[in-house]
Design a protein around this motif. Structure first.
Motif, PDB file in Angstrom:
ATOM      1  N   SER A 308       0.837  -1.198   0.000  1.00  0.00           N
ATOM      2  CA  SER A 308       0.000   0.000   0.000  1.00  0.00           C
ATOM      3  C   SER A 308       0.874   1.250   0.000  1.00  0.00           C
ATOM      4  O   SER A 308       0.577   2.225  -0.684  1.00  0.00           O
ATOM      5  N   ALA A 309       1.960   1.212   0.793  1.00  0.00           N
ATOM      6  CA  ALA A 309       2.848   2.373   0.873  1.00  0.00           C
ATOM      7  C   ALA A 309       3.537   2.630  -0.459  1.00  0.00           C
ATOM      8  O   ALA A 309       3.666   3.772  -0.901  1.00  0.00           O
ATOM      9  N   GLY A 310       3.976   1.551  -1.116  1.00  0.00           N
ATOM     10  CA  GLY A 310       4.636   1.712  -2.404  1.00  0.00           C
ATOM     11  C   GLY A 310       3.713   2.226  -3.485  1.00  0.00           C
ATOM     12  O   GLY A 310       4.166   2.732  -4.514  1.00  0.00           O
ATOM     13  N   SER A 311       2.401   2.114  -3.254  1.00  0.00           N
ATOM     14  CA  SER A 311       1.414   2.583  -4.234  1.00  0.00           C
ATOM     15  C   SER A 311       1.096   4.067  -4.087  1.00  0.00           C
ATOM     16  O   SER A 311       0.336   4.606  -4.898  1.00  0.00           O
ATOM     17  N   ILE A 312       1.652   4.723  -3.070  1.00  0.00           N
ATOM     18  CA  ILE A 312       1.306   6.127  -2.803  1.00  0.00           C
ATOM     19  C   ILE A 312       1.531   7.040  -4.011  1.00  0.00           C
ATOM     20  O   ILE A 312       0.639   7.812  -4.371  1.00  0.00           O
ATOM     21  N   PRO A 313       2.705   7.000  -4.670  1.00  0.00           N
ATOM     22  CA  PRO A 313       2.891   7.916  -5.817  1.00  0.00           C
ATOM     23  C   PRO A 313       1.846   7.715  -6.907  1.00  0.00           C
ATOM     24  O   PRO A 313       1.270   8.688  -7.417  1.00  0.00           O
ATOM     25  N   MET A 314       1.578   6.469  -7.270  1.00  0.00           N
ATOM     26  CA  MET A 314       0.597   6.194  -8.314  1.00  0.00           C
ATOM     27  C   MET A 314      -0.819   6.501  -7.828  1.00  0.00           C
ATOM     28  O   MET A 314      -1.677   6.947  -8.603  1.00  0.00           O
ATOM     29  N   ASN A 315      -1.058   6.283  -6.541  1.00  0.00           N
ATOM     30  CA  ASN A 315      -2.344   6.613  -5.921  1.00  0.00           C
ATOM     31  C   ASN A 315      -2.634   8.112  -6.058  1.00  0.00           C
ATOM     32  O   ASN A 315      -3.708   8.522  -6.519  1.00  0.00           O
ATOM     33  N   VAL A 316      -1.648   8.926  -5.671  1.00  0.00           N
ATOM     34  CA  VAL A 316      -1.798  10.387  -5.741  1.00  0.00           C
ATOM     35  C   VAL A 316      -1.982  10.838  -7.190  1.00  0.00           C
ATOM     36  O   VAL A 316      -2.850  11.665  -7.494  1.00  0.00           O
ATOM     37  N   GLN A 317      -1.169  10.282  -8.085  1.00  0.00           N
ATOM     38  CA  GLN A 317      -1.252  10.659  -9.497  1.00  0.00           C
ATOM     39  C   GLN A 317      -2.630  10.326 -10.067  1.00  0.00           C
ATOM     40  O   GLN A 317      -3.201  11.093 -10.851  1.00  0.00           O
ATOM     41  N   THR A 318      -3.170   9.171  -9.679  1.00  0.00           N
ATOM     42  CA  THR A 318      -4.490   8.762 -10.159  1.00  0.00           C
ATOM     43  C   THR A 318      -5.576   9.705  -9.653  1.00  0.00           C
ATOM     44  O   THR A 318      -6.461  10.126 -10.406  1.00  0.00           O
ATOM     45  N   GLN A 319      -5.510  10.044  -8.372  1.00  0.00           N
ATOM     46  CA  GLN A 319      -6.535  10.926  -7.796  1.00  0.00           C
ATOM     47  C   GLN A 319      -6.506  12.309  -8.436  1.00  0.00           C
ATOM     48  O   GLN A 319      -7.558  12.880  -8.737  1.00  0.00           O
ATOM     49  N   THR A 320      -5.318  12.836  -8.645  1.00  0.00           N
ATOM     50  CA  THR A 320      -5.221  14.210  -9.150  1.00  0.00           C
ATOM     51  C   THR A 320      -5.445  14.292 -10.657  1.00  0.00           C
ATOM     52  O   THR A 320      -6.201  15.134 -11.140  1.00  0.00           O
ATOM     53  N   ALA A 321      -4.789  13.403 -11.418  1.00  0.00           N
ATOM     54  CA  ALA A 321      -4.811  13.506 -12.881  1.00  0.00           C
ATOM     55  C   ALA A 321      -6.008  12.826 -13.521  1.00  0.00           C
ATOM     56  O   ALA A 321      -6.343  13.119 -14.664  1.00  0.00           O
ATOM     57  N   ARG A 322      -6.660  11.915 -12.795  1.00  0.00           N
ATOM     58  CA  ARG A 322      -7.773  11.179 -13.390  1.00  0.00           C
ATOM     59  C   ARG A 322      -9.113  11.447 -12.715  1.00  0.00           C
ATOM     60  O   ARG A 322     -10.147  11.429 -13.370  1.00  0.00           O
ATOM     61  N   LEU A 323      -9.078  11.660 -11.401  1.00  0.00           N
ATOM     62  CA  LEU A 323     -10.332  11.850 -10.666  1.00  0.00           C
ATOM     63  C   LEU A 323     -10.632  13.313 -10.355  1.00  0.00           C
ATOM     64  O   LEU A 323     -11.736  13.631  -9.916  1.00  0.00           O
ATOM     65  N   GLY A 324      -9.652  14.192 -10.533  1.00  0.00           N
ATOM     66  CA  GLY A 324      -9.882  15.616 -10.288  1.00  0.00           C
ATOM     67  C   GLY A 324      -9.818  16.013  -8.836  1.00  0.00           C
ATOM     68  O   GLY A 324     -10.321  17.072  -8.448  1.00  0.00           O
ATOM     69  N   THR A 325      -9.194  15.180  -7.995  1.00  0.00           N
ATOM     70  CA  THR A 325      -9.037  15.505  -6.575  1.00  0.00           C
ATOM     71  C   THR A 325      -7.829  16.419  -6.379  1.00  0.00           C
ATOM     72  O   THR A 325      -6.772  16.159  -6.954  1.00  0.00           O
ATOM     73  N   PRO A 326      -7.934  17.481  -5.592  1.00  0.00           N
ATOM     74  CA  PRO A 326      -6.787  18.367  -5.357  1.00  0.00           C
ATOM     75  C   PRO A 326      -5.613  17.614  -4.736  1.00  0.00           C
ATOM     76  O   PRO A 326      -5.811  16.632  -4.016  1.00  0.00           O
TER      77      PRO A 326
END
Length: 466
Positions: A308-326
């Motif tokens: 889960s920790a290693g997924s943080i960068p991709m998690n953040v990128q997905t939320q911001t660039a794909r879902l529109g989350t700040p």
């Protein structure tokens, strides 16, 4: 090197070359990840079919594949701390409002904890429906050894009381936490970053020149770090391919069949909890089908990497660039979601395990006297569970010891642990994304143009319609 190993590596390199060609031709990121996953499944199953489980050739092949798989995970871990720091500091500098920060924290953490309680309830329900019980199960040598290992870890798990866990979040040496030296280092860095951001906003009126200089510095650092994130995430299809190939090549079909009931119950619970996540997303007015399409790549990576920790960068990128989350909300959700409120590892798994083990000591697990304390302990115990390999083990030890159940029996599941852990980790990441999405929508900060866009992030510096 023998000829078999050379042939195996040649096939693996050919797959990597194909994935590279796809990248050069700007095939969408999602399709590249899915291709890596599919080819990894085929190759891993092929290796086991040809050489047999436990073959030295498979072990040697996996050692070389580990350079790609674990190497990719290490690169992700490399950028976690810089990403968290610059993103949270910049978000606070833009907010300039402590009340907004409080709302983001309350919504994010509250969602993580509530969904963990729901996950525990679902785990209990599936254990009941599938009739899970550890009574009568036999232990192999590996399972006995695992049981002794768990008992040895019990003392460390019992020290993870809620007051001690909360105290561990406070960074007495932030530079030590930047090295990831402690299980709660990620949250400690988050808090340190919050202090830096809040302190900077405090000098806005008195020293505007200094504030502007610092703000410009953070902006430059943020641009550079995000470029670094993009470069690393381009390697995702290669990492997914290597990781899933290793898992399939080294998994025992016999062990899986022996405990197929627990596997089916676990994945039934995981799927049901994922549906709960989609219901939450639908409840705040977002299209669940579009949502699933956008988060699919990060769930695939979490599934194959089991971190889960290693997924943080991709998690953040997905939320911001794909879902529109700040970015601020996305970083809060991804960071806290990797350490607490993990629906899979700290919710479903320990609850299901407790219900399964209770009958071995003559306890009826389906009474309110057992279930209510269990859900409460699971929810509270989910705070501070590290989002790396072993997090589920600690969560299980905390719950089993608090419920006075024999912890060694958890070792009975060693043979199918990797298979279940893949699904658990994917659900953990889904839960953190759900928390960020909910907080963003409730606060009215979701960029719906980004969410409704059909453009697929290509991670090559541009976007392409899928």
């Amino acid at each position: 090197m023998n000829i078999q190993l050379i042939l195996n590596l040649a096939i693996a390199l050919a797959v990597c070359a194909l994935l590279f060609v796809f990248q050069q031709r700007h095939v969408s990121f999602t399709k590249r990840v899915f291709t890596g996953l599919g080819l990894g499944v085929l190759l891993g199953a092929g290796f086991q079919a040809v050489y047999g489980l436990g073959s030295p050739v498979i072990a040697d092949t996996n050692a070389w594949l580990d350079v790609i798989g674990s190497g990719y995970v290490k690169l992700l871990q490399m950028i976690i701390i810089p990403l968290i720091m610059v993103s949270i500091i910049q978000a606070i500098l833009k907010l300039r409002d402590a009340s907004s920060l409080g709302k983001i924290s309350a919504l994010t953490i509250g969602t993580l904890m509530v969904t963990t309680a729901i996950a525990a309830g679902i785990g209990i329900l599936m254990a009941k429906l599938y009739g899970l019980s550890a009574v009568g199960l036999t232990s192999s040598a590996a399972e006995v050894a695992r049981g002794h290992y768990l008992e040895g870890k019990l003392a460390a798990a019992q020290q993870l009381s809620l007051p001690n866990t909360i105290l561990s979040f406070i960074p007495d040496n932030p530079f030590l936490d930047m090295t990831g030296a402690r299980k709660t280092s990620t949250i400690a860095v988050v808090l340190f970053s919050i202090f830096i951001g809040v302190s900077a906003t405090g000098i806005t009126a008195k020293k505007p020149d200094v504030f502007e200089s610092f703000s410009h510095f953070v902006h430059v650092a943020h641009v550079i770090v995000m470029r670094m994130v993009t470069l690393v995430l381009r390697l995702t299809p290669f990492g997914v391919f290597a990781l899933i190939t290793q898992v399939l090549a080294s998994s025992s079909l016999q062990d899986i069949l022996k405990l197929i009931g627990f596997v089916m119950a676990s994945y039934s619970a995981l799927i049901l909890m994922f549906i709960v996540h989609l219901a939450i997303v639908s409840g705040v007015g977002l299209n669940p089908v579009r949502y699933v399409k956008k988060i699919f790549p990060v769930l695939v990576f979490a599934f194959t990497s089991r971190t889960s920790a290693g997924s943080i960068p991709m998690n953040v990128q997905t939320q911001t660039a794909r879902l529109g989350t700040p970015e601020g909300i996305a970083n809060f959700a991804a960071s806290f979601g990797s350490m607490m409120g993990q629906n899979g590892c700290a919710g479903i798994y320990p609850a299901m395990l407790a219900v399964m083990i209770a009958p071995t000591v003559g306890i009826d697990p389906f009474t309110s006297a057992f279930l209510l304390p269990l859900i409460g302990i699971v929810t509270i115990g989910s705070v501070g569970v590290a989002g790396v390999g072993g997090g589920a083990t600690f969560a299980a030890l905390i719950v089993l010891s608090a419920m006075n159940l024999p912890v060694a029996l958890a070792g009975l599941l060693i043979s199918i642990e990797p298979l279940i852990d893949m699904g658990r980790t994917a659900l953990n990441v889904s839960g953190s994304i759900t928390a960020g999405t909910l907080a963003s929508r409730v606060l009215g900060q979701t960029d719906m143009r980004v969410f409704n866009s059909d453009a697929a992030l290509n991670l090559d510096g541009d976007e392409q319609v899928a």
